[in-house]
Design an enzyme around this catalytic site. Sequence first.
Site, mmCIF file in Angstrom:
data_model
loop_
_atom_site.group_PDB
_atom_site.id
_atom_site.type_symbol
_atom_site.label_atom_id
_atom_site.label_comp_id
_atom_site.label_asym_id
_atom_site.label_seq_id
_atom_site.Cartn_x
_atom_site.Cartn_y
_atom_site.Cartn_z
ATOM 1 N N HIS A 120 -16.630 83.147 81.003
ATOM 2 C CA HIS A 120 -15.677 83.127 79.872
ATOM 3 C C HIS A 120 -16.321 83.813 78.662
ATOM 4 O O HIS A 120 -16.277 83.314 77.536
ATOM 5 C CB HIS A 120 -15.225 81.696 79.558
ATOM 6 C CG HIS A 120 -14.343 81.124 80.628
ATOM 7 N ND1 HIS A 120 -12.977 81.041 80.508
ATOM 8 C CD2 HIS A 120 -14.621 80.657 81.863
ATOM 9 C CE1 HIS A 120 -12.467 80.520 81.617
ATOM 10 N NE2 HIS A 120 -13.443 80.272 82.461
ATOM 11 N N TYR A 130 -23.514 74.756 82.044
ATOM 12 C CA TYR A 130 -23.169 75.241 80.709
ATOM 13 C C TYR A 130 -24.392 75.144 79.793
ATOM 14 O O TYR A 130 -24.629 76.013 78.949
ATOM 15 C CB TYR A 130 -22.004 74.442 80.111
ATOM 16 C CG TYR A 130 -20.659 74.651 80.786
ATOM 17 C CD1 TYR A 130 -20.567 74.953 82.138
ATOM 18 C CD2 TYR A 130 -19.464 74.533 80.082
ATOM 19 C CE1 TYR A 130 -19.339 75.137 82.771
ATOM 20 C CE2 TYR A 130 -18.231 74.718 80.694
ATOM 21 C CZ TYR A 130 -18.173 75.014 82.043
ATOM 22 O OH TYR A 130 -16.962 75.193 82.658
#
Length: 332
Positions: free
Chosen positions: A55, A320
Amino acid sequence: MRRVSIRLCALGTLCGALALAGSAVASLAADATPADLVDALNGVFGKHAGDRAAHTKGICLTGQFTPSADAPKLSKAPHLAKPVPIIARFSLGGGNPEAPDNAQDNVRGLAVKFDLGSGASTDIVTISAPMFFVKTPELFVEFLKTVATGDQDKIKAFFGAHPESTLLNAWLTSHLVPASYAGVDYFGVHAFTFTNAAGEAQVIKYKLIPEAGELGLTPDEAKAKGPDFYAGELKDRLAKGPVAFDLTAILGKQGDPTNDPTQRWSDEDNRPTVPLGKISIEAIAPDATCNAFSFLPGNVVDGIAGPTDDPVFAARSPAYAVSLIRRLQSAK
Ligand code: HEM
């Protein structure tokens, strides 16, 4: 190195993320470590200094969340009891910083961090499809390594062996290219358990419904828009007023699976839903605001729990955290 650690630990979220990374490394049975997941993304999309491993292309935003009157009946989470400021980010799936806005076969992302005050926060991290493309982190790595070979026969063989991995693309290609980040439904995909003040539990999935309605482009319109129109479209839209989404909870029932993000619940589109509140995006924020931390799916709060049997959910936040550490260390 020391300077970096001090900088990192000045950010509460990252220190929380590092703790999450440590705990989930153990629970993943070490078949796919958080670093393996990020390396697999880098193997397909390359490494981009200072950028997210996935992303990568996105727009940082600020706004407000106002809970509905019904929300506290489902969960005692603090942001479901009173309005709070939010930081949000729209994005395109994948790790290409120049991913085309007009691609049909890519997800759009919407991540929201709810500011709970005194440095505390909780997050939701959603995509424009109700399912993910793999059911385990090991398959995530296997798929990306297969894609990295560029061998179409091997990619076809992967889909043959894992038909559930075709569902996400089938969803995307049966929907028009969103004309705006503000004009598509977003889904939390995983099943969360809400607990209210009376101790009553309810399994839910998040769905975010755009107030603007679903805005789609035909293939010709998408082609004419070119690869970079979302930022300008959003700027124009925000100049006229906030971009709003209804945050809703799709209600689960006894026996609904919570362990496989490739699968929807039976008749999920016709389930009862409860409105949780309104996400109101008011302004575009500098990239630096969103780049200082990660939106973490595992950053939940008392009254909300992630699925304990979903290996993809368990793998996400630690990955992440690895991506965050690497992008902060490599930032120009
Ligand atoms: C094994 C599965 C997954 C892996 C390894 C993975 C990995 C990542 C990584 C490394 C990032 C960048 C984090 C950062 O640098 O801050 C990211 C961002 C993101 N992921 Fe995932 N992801 C997974 C599954 C999912 C799922 C199931 C969803 C949606 C339900 C999702 C939605 C997003 C979104 C929206 C972002 C962008 C957040 C932002 O704007 O900062 N991902 N993912």
